[in-house]
Scaffold this active site. Structure first.
Site, PDB file in Angstrom:
ATOM      1  N   SER A  46       6.698   3.124  -2.255  1.00 21.93           N
ATOM      2  CA  SER A  46       5.759   4.147  -2.727  1.00 21.93           C
ATOM      3  C   SER A  46       6.505   5.287  -3.422  1.00 21.93           C
ATOM      4  O   SER A  46       7.195   5.070  -4.407  1.00 21.93           O
ATOM      5  CB  SER A  46       4.907   4.641  -1.550  1.00 21.93           C
ATOM      6  OG  SER A  46       3.815   5.402  -1.973  1.00 21.93           O
ATOM      7  N   ASP A  83      -4.251  -2.219  -3.246  1.00 20.27           N
ATOM      8  CA  ASP A  83      -3.611  -0.931  -2.962  1.00 20.27           C
ATOM      9  C   ASP A  83      -4.503   0.215  -3.446  1.00 20.27           C
ATOM     10  O   ASP A  83      -4.735   0.358  -4.645  1.00 20.27           O
ATOM     11  CB  ASP A  83      -2.250  -0.875  -3.670  1.00 20.27           C
ATOM     12  CG  ASP A  83      -1.393   0.298  -3.207  1.00 20.27           C
ATOM     13  OD1 ASP A  83      -1.960   1.334  -2.813  1.00 20.27           O
ATOM     14  OD2 ASP A  83      -0.164   0.171  -3.242  1.00 20.27           O
ATOM     15  N   HIS A 108      -1.790  -0.681   0.784  1.00 20.09           N
ATOM     16  CA  HIS A 108      -0.558   0.074   0.538  1.00 20.09           C
ATOM     17  C   HIS A 108       0.361  -0.110   1.738  1.00 20.09           C
ATOM     18  O   HIS A 108       0.387   0.713   2.655  1.00 20.09           O
ATOM     19  CB  HIS A 108      -0.907   1.552   0.322  1.00 20.09           C
ATOM     20  CG  HIS A 108       0.202   2.360  -0.279  1.00 20.09           C
ATOM     21  ND1 HIS A 108       0.732   2.091  -1.520  1.00 20.09           N
ATOM     22  CD2 HIS A 108       0.892   3.435   0.200  1.00 20.09           C
ATOM     23  CE1 HIS A 108       1.685   2.965  -1.796  1.00 20.09           C
ATOM     24  NE2 HIS A 108       1.793   3.787  -0.761  1.00 20.09           N
TER      25      HIS A 108
END
Length: 221
Positions: A116, A170, A201
């Site tokens: 991320s 996601d 995610h």
């Protein structure tokens, strides 16, 4: 300045290192538990370095202080690109690489990895780094600072090997944003191995298995 880190060595006198940056609000302990699943006993001894991001106010979370590699002003595409403060985190990654060099691990045996927000930092750092790296792992992430990438990319990492894993569902960093970032990298000559998984995610077991296979190739020299 070198951030505080959590470290795991798979054997004495590591010859290779993996520097792995966590996502927003997590810390260096976040991915440490996957080391046993990820490592093959036949690999050379590795040092996993999991740094902690600094605690800073994050705008999208009402200014709440948390561990973050840079501020996130909004989820707007243009704001994601600006990434205020990311330069300091890129410098921290370079300092971590330099420390591994001092401990006997050259850049060409160092893999940068990130999830991320951490992935956005290592993407930015690796493409601009002045020495060839062993590879880059980008998980559920995107490419920031695109406007300056062409001017700031270093030829040492042209054609860099990249493993990119992303969730098809996601909600934080949409698959389309990850895919668009992948396309920019590939257009510039970066060698991206792209994997999409039916997840949100996060990471998943098939992703770890695919990453293990990819890493095995990078650790062969």
């Amino acid at each position: 300045m070198i951030p505080e880190t959590v470290e795991h060595e798979t054997g004495p006198a590591p010859t290779h290192s993996i520097i792995w940056l966590h996502g927003l609000g997590a810390d260096g302990n976040d991915f440490a538990p996957i080391v046993p699943e990820l490592v093959d006993p036949s690999w050379p001894p590795l040092r996993f370095v999991f740094p902690h991001a600094a605690v800073r106010p994050v705008t999208i979370n009402n200014g709440m202080p948390m561990r973050a590699w840079y501020d996130i002003v909004s989820f707007d595409e243009a704001d994601r690109q600006r990434a205020p403060g990311i330069g300091h985190s890129i410098a921290a990654v370079e300092a971590l690489i330099a420390r591994e060099n001092e401990r006997g691990v050259p850049a060409h045996r160092i893999v940068l990895a990130g999830f991320s927000q951490g992935g956005a930092v290592v993407l930015s750092a690796a493409l601009r780094y002045r020495e060839r790296l062993a590879g880059l792992v980008a998980l559920s992430t995107y490419l920031p600072l695109r406007d300056t990438l062409t001017a700031e990319s270093h030829p040492a990492n042209a054609g860099l090997k990249v493993f990119w894993g992303h969730g098809t569902a996601d909600p934080v960093i949409p698959l389309a944003l990850g895919a668009a970032s992948r396309d920019i990298l590939m257009a510039g000559g970066t060698d991206v191995e792209w994997h999409a998984y039916p997840m949100a995610h996060q990471v998943c077991a098939p992703e770890i298995a695919d990453l293990k296979a990819w890493l095995g190739k990078r650790l062969a020299n």
